[in-house]
Design a protein around this motif. Structure first.
Motif, PDB file in Angstrom:
ATOM      1  N   ARG A  68     -26.923  -9.126  13.210  1.00  0.00           N
ATOM      2  CA  ARG A  68     -25.916  -9.374  14.241  1.00  0.00           C
ATOM      3  C   ARG A  68     -25.166 -10.634  13.862  1.00  0.00           C
ATOM      4  N   LEU A  69     -23.853 -10.608  13.998  1.00  0.00           N
ATOM      5  CA  LEU A  69     -23.030 -11.744  13.617  1.00  0.00           C
ATOM      6  C   LEU A  69     -22.860 -12.730  14.766  1.00  0.00           C
ATOM      7  N   ASP A  71     -20.400 -15.838  16.432  1.00  0.00           N
ATOM      8  CA  ASP A  71     -18.940 -15.917  16.571  1.00  0.00           C
ATOM      9  C   ASP A  71     -18.299 -16.345  15.255  1.00  0.00           C
ATOM     10  N   LEU A  74     -18.329 -13.352  12.923  1.00  0.00           N
ATOM     11  CA  LEU A  74     -17.290 -12.375  13.264  1.00  0.00           C
ATOM     12  C   LEU A  74     -15.923 -12.816  12.742  1.00  0.00           C
ATOM     13  N   TYR A  77     -15.896 -12.436   8.959  1.00  0.00           N
ATOM     14  CA  TYR A  77     -15.808 -11.025   8.574  1.00  0.00           C
ATOM     15  C   TYR A  77     -14.372 -10.521   8.634  1.00  0.00           C
ATOM     16  N   SER A  78     -13.647 -10.859   9.693  1.00  0.00           N
ATOM     17  CA  SER A  78     -12.267 -10.395   9.832  1.00  0.00           C
ATOM     18  C   SER A  78     -11.387 -10.955   8.721  1.00  0.00           C
TER      19      SER A  78
END
Length: 304
Positions: A68-69, A71, A74, A77-78
């Motif tokens: 699980r990432l 914040d 995340l 990743y984007s």
């Protein structure tokens, strides 16, 4: 006055770190990512810990079997997804510039659309661009779009409507679904059509994506269809049809999958169902010039 010396932190991130991080997120856990990257799992874990230390943030919530990432994870990743797409596309373009139109067209397709569109198009394309090679994945529509989203392929050929905010697409004209059957099921000579009521008690092979529409037409004709198999494998359905096991509901273009004197194709009367092929690619992704040329030829050949 005593000076406070703060240890210098390295904020650099290498491409190999981005690729490793991206693979972990896409695969869902480190062990699968290690297999994909062909590295040892402990080494990959250490690489991610060094990356977190270098960046000064925690990227993963550890403790569960599937990662699980945080914040920060995340956000990274984007950004990484976009950066790797640009790097990959740039490398392809540099190769193309150095050697003329070359490289590899990576595409995914479902069986029926691929069998209708791909062979003739590839034959024409390779005559014009002999240095281009192909990598072709085949699967159901959802799997093909997964490959596209993961940047494994550049082009997806499906029968699935796509989100216009994420994908560019070409939608081909509608084509009807027809019934493919062994000639032993036919009792009316060369008639092109069959009434849906004539299918009562016949063993039917129906793709999942069209089952609901087909069931509604049967119920409207006051009978429950005898569905022997629900499968999206057009090849399997046609092989079963050839053996006389059942009657297949297929797109009209599926006639090119198997040419046999034993198989007859009939249009459904009073129960027309249509489908269409969608060719899609990701928006805002740098595409190889070979794939761009492939799309251009596709438009000229199939878009009127």
């Amino acid at each position: 006055m005593r000076k406070c010396i703060v240890p210098e932190r390295s904020d650099s991130m290498e491409i190999k770190d981005m690729q490793a991080f991206y693979a972990i997120v896409e695969e869902g856990n480190i062990s699968h990512a290690a297999i994909r990257l062909n590295v040892a799992q402990p080494a990959l874990s250490r690489q991610m810990k060094r990356l977190e230390t270098s960046l000064g943030v925690k990227l993963f919530e550890r403790g569960s079997r599937r990662i699980r990432l945080t914040d920060a994870g995340l956000l990274l990743y984007s950004r990484v997804k976009h950066i790797l797409g640009m790097v990959d596309g740039t490398m392809r373009e540099l190769v193309d510039i150095g050697s003329g139109v070359a490289g590899t067209v990576k595409l995914g397709t479902i069986t029926s659309s691929g069998s209708m569109l791909i062979p003739e198009l590839v034959a024409d394309f390779t005559k014009k661009y002999p240095l281009v090679t192909f990598q072709v994945w085949e699967g159901d529509g959802a799997r093909v779009l997964e490959l596209l989203d993961s940047h494994i392929i550049e082009l997806a050929i499906t029968r699935t409507q796509v989100d216009s905010s994420s994908y560019e697409s070409i939608i081909l004209p509608d084509e009807p679904l027809v019934l493919a059957m062994h000639k032993s099921f036919c009792h009316k000579g060369e008639e092109e059509y069959i009434h849906i009521s004539e299918l009562k008690d016949k063993p039917l092979l129906v793709p999942l994506r069209w089952k609901s529409s087909f069931m509604k037409h049967c119920q409207k004709a006051n009978f429950e269809p005898n569905i022997l198999s629900v499968s999206d494998s057009q090849i399997q359905n046609m092989l079963w049809t050839q053996r006389g096991i059942g009657i297949s509901l297929v797109p009209l273009s599926a006639r090119s999958l198997m040419q046999s004197d034993d198989i007859v194709f009939k249009h459904l009367k009073e129960a027309e169902i249509y489908t269409h092929t969608v060719v899609s690619w990701l928006k805002n992704r740098t595409m190889s010039s070979s794939c761009q040329h492939f799309i251009e030829m596709f438009r000229k050949k199939y878009v009127k």
